[in-house]
Design an enzyme around this catalytic site. Structure first.
Site, PDB file in Angstrom:
ATOM      1  CG  HIS A 214       3.333   1.296  -9.368  1.00 54.72           C
ATOM      2  ND1 HIS A 214       4.008   1.583  -8.199  1.00 54.72           N
ATOM      3  CD2 HIS A 214       3.733   0.056  -9.732  1.00 54.72           C
ATOM      4  CE1 HIS A 214       4.778   0.566  -7.873  1.00 54.72           C
ATOM      5  NE2 HIS A 214       4.638  -0.372  -8.785  1.00 54.72           N
ATOM      6  CE  LYS A 216       1.205  -2.014  -6.467  1.00 51.08           C
ATOM      7  NZ  LYS A 216       2.409  -1.228  -6.744  1.00 51.08           N
ATOM      8  CG  ASP A 221     -19.799  -0.893   2.345  1.00 49.51           C
ATOM      9  OD1 ASP A 221     -20.177  -0.982   1.162  1.00 49.51           O
ATOM     10  OD2 ASP A 221     -19.935  -1.806   3.181  1.00 49.51           O
ATOM     11  CG  HIS A 389       7.572  -4.995  -3.928  1.00 54.18           C
ATOM     12  ND1 HIS A 389       6.240  -4.604  -3.877  1.00 54.18           N
ATOM     13  CD2 HIS A 389       7.993  -4.697  -5.178  1.00 54.18           C
ATOM     14  CE1 HIS A 389       5.881  -4.101  -5.042  1.00 54.18           C
ATOM     15  NE2 HIS A 389       6.917  -4.137  -5.856  1.00 54.18           N
ATOM     16  CE  LYS A 391       6.129  -0.459  -3.970  1.00 56.19           C
ATOM     17  NZ  LYS A 391       7.321  -1.000  -4.538  1.00 56.19           N
ATOM     18  CG  ASP A 396      12.662  13.596  12.901  1.00 59.66           C
ATOM     19  OD1 ASP A 396      13.830  13.215  12.721  1.00 59.66           O
ATOM     20  OD2 ASP A 396      12.259  14.728  12.581  1.00 59.66           O
TER      21      ASP A 396
END
Length: 471
Positions: A214, A216, A221, A389, A391, A396
């Site tokens: 999952h 991404k 470089d 979508h 995450k 704090d």
């Protein structure tokens, strides 16, 4: 067929008994072990194929395969990690010090992490970095669509490949199962190294459809990296009329943490190709700012449940405030307990979920946790402006996580995930500002809303909860 049915059933029953013993010895929870064992004994023809596909939560062979890298001189994991170690955070009292014990990667200093809000900002930044590439590009996505956005990515990569830039591209074989062969062959003809992440590689993984990569990842470089929630496709730019606005968050990383991102990619590439990328990944990281950060890869191959423990530790770290944005909320008992305890010690908790579902089972299952979460200081919000979508977790005033992992059993146990945890007041302030704007597009939800639903909806919620270990 009828003549041979008793013999066939006997064969199913024999192997189902073996599988039932295996479930009792290996399934993570006692409830799950009992459920599988009863199903396998009572309904062998149905339960045995399901167990072969969904019965395990540990991914076989990955760790053992990675040990092969360190037996070679070039691009061993030890060599790749050495530049990162030279820039690790050494002062005591940092909030990142426990997380390195989970991932075996040190927290690093002198990073700069930039928020990329929504698809346009994300893909503009990624495409710009690709255009500037001089030596190599590492790229990995869960889902790649052969649409306008996917074609733009392909065209950018082919253009760079023609200039001599080496490109290594991984896609998940399950998430990108609709990716056409022409898309892949176009890249290969241009000299791009493109492979699926073989979650079904190996005899023991052959029938397992439960695992996903999952992650991404984009690295250019060794100087800049990108991680976050976006896959590749028009929908993630809000161009799907059935979904509308796609609310997501990515980050652009510069500094020593880039080394950790490309190290995670290298491990995944080795699993699929059985060799490391044919480039020198050991360059000294480019120092870009003053942020302390740690990259947090996790997955079903690890002995420890790294993703679950990461969430629990973040929740336990909170003293005043905890904001969570996750499209899917199907937590395990450890996360539920940590949230309950944080509430009781006075932490103000906000949990942002989408109002519009893209996976109905997960959406329904999330309602089953409202009873357990109906406590002082815990508030639920439903995002109304399209599909949410991202995450993201804010702790704090100085700690923030952005990555690929949802708070559901799939991310906690079954997916390969990656995120970056930043200990910096300026970055946390930017995350706070971003989430405050998102909360303005939400309506408050909670137990009362669920109680006002129809009995059909409530029954659907309870039935969906039964599938929470695999959705």
């Amino acid at each position: 067929m009828i003549k041979f049915f008793p013999e066939l059933y006997t064969i199913f029953h024999f192997f189902s008994l073996i599988a039932a013993v295996h479930a009792g010895l290996t399934v993570r929870t006692s409830q799950g072990a009992v459920a599988w064992a009863v199903s396998l004994v009572a309904f062998p023809p149905l339960a045995l194929p399901l167990y072969l596909m969904f019965g395990r939560n540990k991914f076989n062979g990955y760790i053992e395969t990675l040990r092969e890298i360190n037996s070679k001189n070039k691009n061993s994991l030890l060599q790749l990690g050495s530049p990162l170690s030279r820039h690790k955070v050494t002062r005591s009292g940092t909030k990142l010090e426990y997380f390195d014990r989970l991932t075996k990667l040190p927290a690093s200093q002198k990073n700069f992490v930039e928020l990329l809000i929504d698809g346009k900002a994300t893909f503009d930044a990624i495409f710009d970095a690709i255009k500037r590439a001089d030596t190599y590009i590492l790229i990995e996505f869960f889902i790649v669509h052969d649409d306008e956005t996917g074609t733009r990515l392909k065209d950018h990569l082919i253009a760079k490949a023609k200039t001599g830039v080496k490109i290594f591209f991984l896609y998940d074989e399950v998430g990108s199962n609709k990716l056409g062969s022409q898309y892949i062959s176009d890249m290969r003809r241009a000299g791009i190294n493109i492979l699926p992440f073989w979650t079904t590689q190996g005899i023991r993984n052959r029938f397992q459809l439960n695992f996903r990569n999952h992650r991404k990842i984009v690295v250019v470089d060794g100087k800049v990296a990108f991680v976050g929630g976006h896959n590749v496709g028009d929908a993630y730019l809000g161009k799907d009329p059935g979904i509308g606005h796609w609310r997501d968050t990515h980050v652009k990383i510069r500094g020593a943490a880039v080394q950790a991102v490309q190290l995670a990619f290298t491990e995944d590439w080795y699993w699929s190709a059985r060799e490391t990328p044919d480039i020198d990944l050991r360059s000294e990281p480019f120092m870009a700012g003053d942020m302390d950060a740690i990259v947090l890869p996790s997955g079903p191959a690890s002995r420890l449940e790294v993703c679950s423990l990461t969430f629990v530790q973040l929740i336990n770290t909170a003293k005043k405030r905890l904001w969570i944005a996750s499209p899917y909320f199907v937590p395990n008992s450890a996360v539920v307990t940590a949230l309950q305890l944080a509430s009781l010690r006075g932490v103000k908790i906000r949990i942002m979920l989408p109002l519009k579902p893209d996976h109905l089972l997960v959406y329904l299952a999330s309602y089953s946790y409202l009873y357990q979460m109906s406590l002082p200081n815990i508030r639920f919000f439903r995002y109304e402006d399209g599909f949410m979508h991202q995450k993201v977790i804010l702790v704090d005033d100085d700690l923030a996580l952005v990555g690929t992992a949802n708070i559901d059993n799939r991310s906690l146990y079954l997916n390969f995930e990656i995120g970056i945890l930043v200990h910096d007041q300026v970055f946390a302030g930017e995350v706070e500002k971003m989430l405050e704007a998102d909360f303005l597009k939400c309506r408050e939800s909670g137990l009362k809303e669920y109680e006002n639903k129809s009995w059909v909806f409530k029954l659907s919620v309870r039935l969906s909860h039964l599938f929470s270990p695999i959705i």
